[in-house]
Design an enzyme around this catalytic site. Structure first.
Site, PDB file in Angstrom:
ATOM      1  N   ASP A 202      14.615  18.571  35.799  1.00 34.22           N
ATOM      2  CA  ASP A 202      15.931  18.935  35.617  1.00 34.22           C
ATOM      3  C   ASP A 202      16.114  17.394  34.351  1.00 34.22           C
ATOM      4  OD1 ASP A 202      18.925  18.908  36.250  1.00 34.22           O
ATOM      5  OD2 ASP A 202      19.042  17.742  36.195  1.00 34.22           O
ATOM      6  N   GLU A 282      12.850  21.343  32.198  1.00 31.25           N
ATOM      7  CA  GLU A 282      14.766  22.206  31.736  1.00 31.25           C
ATOM      8  C   GLU A 282      14.790  21.781  30.311  1.00 31.25           C
ATOM      9  OE1 GLU A 282      17.918  19.771  32.812  1.00 31.25           O
ATOM     10  OE2 GLU A 282      19.106  21.869  32.342  1.00 31.25           O
TER      11      GLU A 282
END
Ligand code: NOJ
Length: 576
Positions: A202, A282
Site C-alpha cells: 500500500d 501500489e
C-alpha cells in the site's frame, strides 16, 4: 511455454473483503463468504487473489488503518477461517496475496497508543513527532494530508504534533527507526510462514518524508484539485493534467524519497528468504522495479487509466512510453480499476447499454492481451458500475464525508447538490456489495439485513452472477471464455508487443510474438460502434482466427481487408 514465474502468467483478481460475500448474514463480507465463493473464482478462471486488508481495524479507512498486523478482523472471522480460505484457494490452484500497509498504522494500534503516552515512552520514536513551528503554536510546516487538512495533528497529552500522510486516524510510522523495520518484517514473515504468496504494498511511495521537512511552495486547495480529478468533473484532459501536476507539487517533499529504494531492497531480501513469492507496488513509478530484479516484481501501469477517454491513441502512447521505461527484466502490470477508482464501465463507458456491453468485452480483451500481468477488480466480470449514494448517512468512505464538509463550507450548493458532488468523489461509489443474484440484497446478505453499503439496484437488471451464469452470451460467460483462452495461448502471456495501425482513430491493433513458443498473435480491438475494414496485410497475408466476438474461430481470414463488427474483439494466429 517460455519459463516464466507464476506471477508473470497469472491473472489476478482483487477481492474487497467487506463487499465480496457475507457468510454470516450481518451485512458485512467475511471469510465464511469468501470460502463459499472459492469454487466460483476457480470456475471464473483467475489464477491469483489479492485481498484488501483483512487485519483488525477500526475501519476508519476500511482496513487501511491496521490495529494489529498479525490478526484477523473479527467482523471477517478468525485466523482459522483465514487458513481455511488460504488452503482452499491453494487446493484450487489459486495463489493469495495480502495487502501490506507499511506507511502507517491505525491510531488504535497499541504501538501508537503507547507512543502518544509521553515524550519519553519507548515507542515514542516509532512515529513521526515534532514540536510546533518555532515561535508559534501551529503545525511544524504547511504540509497537507492527502485526505484533507493539515498533515499534522496536535496531541494534547504531550503538546507535540504527529505526522499523518492520510487521515489523522492513520499516523505515519517512523521508518528511520530500526525497531519499526524489525516489527514490520516480523509481521511480513508471519503471513509468509502461513503460506501466503506475496503482498500488494500500500502507498509505498509515502514511507519517507524529506528529513529537513521544508514547507511546500505550492499551496493550492486540495479539495478543488480532487474535484477536478474526479471522472465526473467534466474537466478537460488538459485541466486534469494540470491538476495532477498540482497534486504532485502539493506533496513533493512527502513521498518518493530515494531512501525508499534501499528499504524495498531490504524487503525483497525478506521475501526472497521464501520460495517464489511476489511484491506488487501500489505505485506507477518504474524506479520501484530497481534494476529489474532487486526491488518490487510488479508496479501498476496507472497512467493507462489516468484519462476519461481510453482511446486507441491513448493506449498506444501509453504502451510505447511505459514499455520503454521499464528496466531490463522488469515485467509490466496493467489494471483498469480497483477499490479507489471509478468502476471502469462508468469511467470508460458511454452510458448506453448496448455500447457498454460491447465495450466491457473490449476492455477485458485489452487487459488479457496487453503485455504484462492483468489485475481485475471484483464485480467487473458482471459489469458492475459506480453507484452514487444520495444520503450522507450512508457514506462509509471518510474521504467522501470530508469532501461533503468542505463543499458545504466553500460553496452555496443545495444539500442535495453537495451530497451528489461528494458521492461522485467518494470511493464508496465502487465499493458497493458484490451482486450475486437478482434477489433481495443482491444475494450478498439475507433479505432484511442492512448491508454495510447500499446495494446497487441494477442487480435487478441482470447485473448479477446468477442471471449471467445462466446465459451463455453474458459478460460473465465472456470473461470465463476469454480467461481460458488466454491461459492456453502462450504468445499472449510471454510475447513481445508490437504496435500496428499507428494512426487509427478507432482501432487498436498489435502483435504479440513469442519466439520461444513459436507463436504470434495479431490482436485487433474495435473500440467503436462503427464497423471497420482494416488493411493489416503488413502483418501477414492471412490469420487463423483463434478468438473473436465476430469471426468464426478456426477460419482463415485475409488480412489485407479484415472486416470488424462494432466493438469486435479479434485474435488471430499469424506466422511466428
Ligand atoms: C491506498 C489504498 O488503496 C487506499 O484505499 C487507502 O485509503 C490509502 N492507500 C491509505 O492506506
Amino acid at each position: 511455454m517460455t519459463e516464466l514465474k507464476w506471477w508473470q502468467k497469472a491473472v489476478f483478481y482483487q477481492i474487497y473483503p467487506r463487499s465480496f460475500a457475507d457468510g454470516n448474514g450481518d451485512g458485512i463480507g467475511d471469510f465464511a463468504g469468501m470460502i463459499a465463493k472459492l469454487d466460483y473464482l476457480q470456475d471464473l478462471g483467475v489464477d491469483a487473489l489479492w485481498l484488501s486488508p483483512h487485519f483488525p481495524s477500526p475501519q476508519f479507512d476500511v482496513g487501511y488503518d491496521v490495529a494489529d498486523y498479525v490478526g484477523v478482523e473479527p467482523e471477517y472471522g478468525t485466523l482459522d477461517e483465514f487458513k481455511r480460505f488460504l488452503d482452499g484457494a491453494h487446493a484450487r490452484g489459486m495463489r493469495v496475496v495480502l495487502d501490506l500497509v507499511l506507511n502507517h498504522t491505525s491510531d488504535q494500534h497499541s504501538w501508537f497508543k503507547e507512543s502518544r503516552r509521553s515524550r519519553t515512552d519507548p515507542k515514542r520514536d516509532w512515529y513521526v513527532w515534532r514540536p510546533a513551528a518555532s515561535g508559534t503554536d501551529g503545525p511544524p510546516n504547511n504540509w497537507q494530508s492527502a485526505f484533507g487538512g493539515s498533515a499534522w495533528e496536535l496531541d494534547p497529552t504531550t503538546g507535540e504534533y504527529y505526522y499523518h500522510f492520510f487521515f489523522k486516524e492513520q499516523p505515519d510510522l517512523n521508518w528511520r527507526n530500526p525497531e519499526v523495520k524489525q516489527a514490520l518484517w516480523d509481521a511480513t514473515r508471519f503471513w509468509l510462514d502461513l503460506g501466503v504468496d506475496g503482498y500488494r504494498l500500500d502507498a509505498i511511495g509515502t514511507i519517507y518524508e524529506a528529513p529537513e521537512m521544508p514547507n511546500h511552495s505550492v499551496t493550492e486547495d486540495l479539495s478543488a484539485v480532487r474535484r477536478t480529478l474526479s471522472p465526473y468533473s467534466g474537466a478537460s484532459e488538459a485541466d486534469r493534467a494540470t491538476a495532477r501536476q498540482i497534486y504532485e507539487n502539493l506533496f513533493e517533499h512527502q513521498h518518493d524519497r530515494p531512501e525508499v529504494h534501499d528499504l524495498m531492497k531490504e524487503l525483497r531480501r525478506v521475501i526472497d528468504e521464501y520460495n517464489d513469492r511476489v511484491l506488487i507496488g501500489e505505485t506507477d513509478d518504474v524506479t520501484f522495479y530497481g534494476t529489474g530484479d532487486d526491488e518490487l516484481h510488479l508496479n501498476f501501469n496507472f497512467p493507462l487509466i489516468n484519462t476519461n477517454h481510453l482511446t486507441p491513441a491513448w493506449i498506444r502512447d501509453n504502451q510505447t512510453e511505459r514499455l520503454g521505461l521499464l528496466p531490463d527484466g522488469a515485467w509490466p502490470c496493467n489494471t483498469l480499476g480497483n477499490h479507489d477508482r471509478s468502476r471502469f464501465l462508468t469511467q470508460f463507458g458511454r452510458n448506453d447499454p448496448i455500447q457498454d456491453a460491447g465495450l466491457a468485452r473490449v476492455w477485458l480483451a485489452l487487459m488479457l492481451t496487453l503485455k504484462g500481468t492483468p489485475f481485475l477488480y471484483n464485480g467487473e466480470e458482471i459489469g458492475m458500475t459506480d453507484w452514487l449514494l444520495t444520503d450522507l448517512a450512508d457514506f462509509r468512505d471518510n474521504v467522501g464525508v470530508w469532501l461533503a464538509g468542505r463543499v458545504a463550507a466553500e460553496t452555496a450548493l443545495s444539500p442535495a447538490e453537495i451530497v451528489h458532488l461528494a458521492a461522485t468523489n467518494s470511493r464508496d461509489r465502487c465499493r458497493t456489495p458484490m451482486q450475486w443474484t437478482a434477489g433481495p440484497n443482491a444475494g450478498f446478505s439475507p433479505e432484511g439485513v442492512r448491508t454495510w453499503l447500499p446495494v446497487n439496484p441494477n442487480a435487478g437488471d441482470g447485473v448479477n452472477v446468477a442471471t449471467q451464469q445462466a446465459d451463455g452470451h453474458s459478460l460473465l460467460s465472456f470473461y470465463k471464455r476469454m480467461l481460458r483462452f488466454r491461459r492456453s495461448t502462450p504468445a499472449l502471456i510471454a510475447g513481445d508487443y508490437e504496435a500496428m495501425l499507428p494512426d487509427h482513430a478507432d482501432v487498436l491493433a498489435f502483435v504479440r510474438r513469442s519466439a520461444a513458443d513459436a507463436q504470434a498473435c495479431l490482436v485487433v480491438l474495435n473500440i467503436s460502434e462503427k464497423p471497420q475494414t482494416l488493411a493489416l496485410g503488413a502483418v501477414a497475408e492471412a490469420a487463423t482466427c483463434l478468438f473473436s466476438t465476430g469471426h468464426v474461430e478456426g477460419a482463415v481470414d485475409t488480412l489485407a481487408d479484415l472486416a470488424l463488427a462494432p466493438f469486435e474483439v479479434y485474435v488471430g494466429s499469424v506466422p511466428a
